[in-house]
Write an enzyme that holds these catalytic residues in place. Structure first.
Site, PDB file in Angstrom:
ATOM      1  N   SER A  70      -5.718  -8.490 -23.976  1.00 13.09           N
ATOM      2  CA  SER A  70      -4.668  -7.859 -25.093  1.00 13.09           C
ATOM      3  C   SER A  70      -4.395  -6.461 -24.938  1.00 13.09           C
ATOM      4  CB  SER A  70      -5.521  -8.073 -26.279  1.00 13.09           C
ATOM      5  OG  SER A  70      -6.700  -7.014 -26.509  1.00 13.09           O
ATOM      6  N   LYS A  71      -3.702  -6.012 -25.781  1.00  9.94           N
ATOM      7  CA  LYS A  71      -3.122  -4.582 -25.604  1.00  9.94           C
ATOM      8  C   LYS A  71      -4.388  -3.641 -25.357  1.00  9.94           C
ATOM      9  CE  LYS A  71       0.868  -5.090 -27.915  1.00  9.94           C
ATOM     10  NZ  LYS A  71       1.614  -5.099 -29.235  1.00  9.94           N
ATOM     11  N   ARG A  72      -5.545  -3.945 -25.932  1.00 10.64           N
ATOM     12  CA  ARG A  72      -6.850  -3.212 -25.552  1.00 10.64           C
ATOM     13  C   ARG A  72      -6.837  -2.932 -24.332  1.00 10.64           C
ATOM     14  NH1 ARG A  72     -11.293  -5.203 -26.597  1.00 10.64           N
ATOM     15  NH2 ARG A  72     -10.408  -7.341 -27.058  1.00 10.64           N
ATOM     16  N   HIS A  73      -6.735  -3.958 -23.587  1.00 10.21           N
ATOM     17  CA  HIS A  73      -7.004  -3.901 -22.024  1.00 10.21           C
ATOM     18  C   HIS A  73      -5.860  -3.021 -21.031  1.00 10.21           C
ATOM     19  CE1 HIS A  73      -9.069  -7.587 -23.242  1.00 10.21           C
ATOM     20  NE2 HIS A  73     -10.406  -6.764 -22.841  1.00 10.21           N
TER      21      HIS A  73
END
Ligand code: GLU
Length: 501
Positions: free
Chosen positions: A266-269
């Site tokens: 996800s965008k967190r990564h």
């Protein structure tokens, strides 16, 4: 397993196998879906299959034409080609589900007539109450309350203005085996799929799990290769196929792509949309190579493989069963490899927008100089956008100084060196630029880092970059002189900055 044989003829020959990529246009192309598309494309090359592009856009609220356009653009950018699709047509169109509603209606009527589906008049509030009650005791499953409504009850609900959904009547105690080309046999029971599920919403729009299998059958898809997140949907799709007497394709569910914490990417990564990778300056060749090989290795363990080489080695059954970890660093490294493979002429149009961002008008620079500069700088660019950091060193009038370079230029040694460099340009004609380093070296008595660090900082504003000889030759006498005079003004004369740094 393949329930039909259909031979398609296209410019590239005859095809028996038919694959499809079926994105929902609800945003930009996600890197995980791009991987599914790439694998389908490579398999289509490997097995001489037709690739169908189908747009699954019946979720009206979340779907948009802009999203569809951006997905098509990103697929094209990646170099993926399809034989049939909304843009190119084909024998089994339309290829947008929103344009196939009449087709689905006929199947819904058939299901209703045979008793495999029924109208459900439960309202949103009623369902929510049931759900809330169920969660207190366990998991929710639709009660089947509307399974056996009488004609009179249905009429009463309609008269109340209730708009019904259509639910699929899930058969009791039926075993569904998904014979998956990657995962092997996966056994499901109809008891565990959450009860009778909605196949047509109250606004008349059919839902994904229902129409996907209809389209796969009508489009004569032989193999469905998609993300593992769809494995749990598959028994629903197979039950629908059974009720409608439609063939079931061979399934192959690809292990999901995870972040380094083993959670869904996800965008967190990091960046997750293909669109952003392009804007950041990744090359499609690198993304294709990296995504195609996530989760399996070439026989000789090589990691950089051309599309043809991947096609030669890829095999449906050998694709990884367990999750692949997305390694952002490795993708960068792969990208730098592909940047280096390109000639300056190939790179020029690709980097032009980035040059513009740092105020360099490529059209105003002499072409030969521009190409030489690109050749010298490409080893420093992992991403195409890295050129923004390095191009001013060779192509701006005065490049900005890095912090490290500023520190060096303030040292005592740099003071001596800048003065000597300044004298060189006041005393020496342009024909002697070749002597510049030697003269400064002789006059200062510096050597090694003591000489090259301040010299590099003075001429390029950085401590890292191409060979100094090359830099000097590219900048020429006038270019070097300007930079030396500028540094002299700041660090020796200590005059206020006129221009921008
Ligand atoms: N439209 C679905 C999605 O984008 C894919 C469906 C499928 O491949 O069966 O997730």
């Amino acid at each position: 397993m393949i329930g039909f044989q259909y031979v398609a003829r296209y410019g590239d020959g005859e095809h028996m196998m038919r694959l499809r990529f079926a994105p929902s246009p609800t945003g930009f192309l996600h890197i995980g879906n791009a991987r599914t598309a790439i694998i389908n494309y490579l398999l289509s090359k490997k097995y001489n299959a037709v690739l169908v592009l189908r747009i699954e856009d019946t979720d009206v609220e979340r779907s948009s034409r802009e999203s569809e356009e951006s997905i098509l653009r990103d697929l094209q950018w990646l170099g993926i080609q399809w034989h049939e699709g909304p843009d190119v047509g084909g024998n089994f169109g339309p290829y947008r589900q929103s344009e196939r509603l009449e087709i689905y209606k006929q199947f819904s009527e058939q299901l209703l007539k045979n008793g495999n589906a029924y109208y459900c008049f439960c309202t949103q509030e009623e369902l929510e109450t049931m759900r809330a009650r169920a969660f207190e005791t366990g998991t929710y499953e639709y009660s089947g309350r509307c399974r056996n409504l009488s004609t009179a009850e249905k009429e009463r609900f309609r008269a109340e203005g209730r708009k019904p959904t259509i639910r699929f009547r899930v058969p009791e105690n039926e075993t569904v085996i998904v014979d998956d080309a990657i995962k092997g046999k996966v056994v499901f029971s109809s008891e565990n799929i959450g009860g009778d599920f909605i196949i047509v919403r109250s606004d008349g729009m059919p839902v994904y799990n229902y129409i996907v299998i209809i389209d796969d059958a009508l489009m004569k898809i032989t193999h469905v290769v998609r993300g593992e997140d769809h494995l749990s949907n598959t028994p629903k799709q197979i039950l629908i196929a059974r009720a409608l007497n439609l063939p079931v394709p061979q399934y192959a569910h690809l292990a999901l792509v995870m972040g380094n914490d083993r959670k869904k990417l996800s965008k967190r990564h990091g960046i997750t949309s293909v669109d952003l990778y392009r804007k950041e300056g990744y090359l499609p060749e690198a993304l294709v190579n990296y995504l195609a090989m996530l989760g399996w290795a070439a026989e000789d363990e090589r990691e950089i493989l051309s599309m043809q080489e991947i096609v030669a080695q890829i095999e449906l059954e050998k694709l990884a069963k367990s999750a692949a970890i997305f390694d952002f660093q490795k993708l960068r490294w792969m990208n730098s490899h592909y940047v280096r493979l390109k000639s300056a002429i190939e790179l020029l149009p690709l980097i032009q927008p980035y040059l513009q961002e740092v105020g360099i008008d490529a059209n105003a620079v002499e072409r030969e100089k521009l190409l030489r500069a690109i050749e010298l700088l490409k080893p420093y660019c992992e991403l195409l956008s890295d050129i923004k950091n390095f191009a001013p060193m060779l192509l701006s009038e005065i490049p900005a100084y890095d912090e490290e370079a500023k520190q060096i230029l303030m040292s005592d040694e740099a003071t001596i060196l800048i003065k000597e460099a300044f004298s060189f340009f006041s005393e020496t004609p342009s024909s002697d630029i070749g002597q510049f380093v030697n003269v400064v070296k002789a006059k200062t008595g510096f050597k090694g880092k003591q000489l090259f660090h301040p010299l590099r900082a003075l001429l390029t504003g950085k401590l890292k970059g191409p060979e100094l000889d090359q830099v000097i030759s590219l900048l020429g006498y006038d270019g070097c002189k300007k930079r030396v005079e500028y540094a002299h003004r700041i660090y020796i004369e200590k005059l206020p900055l006129e221009g921008k740094l």
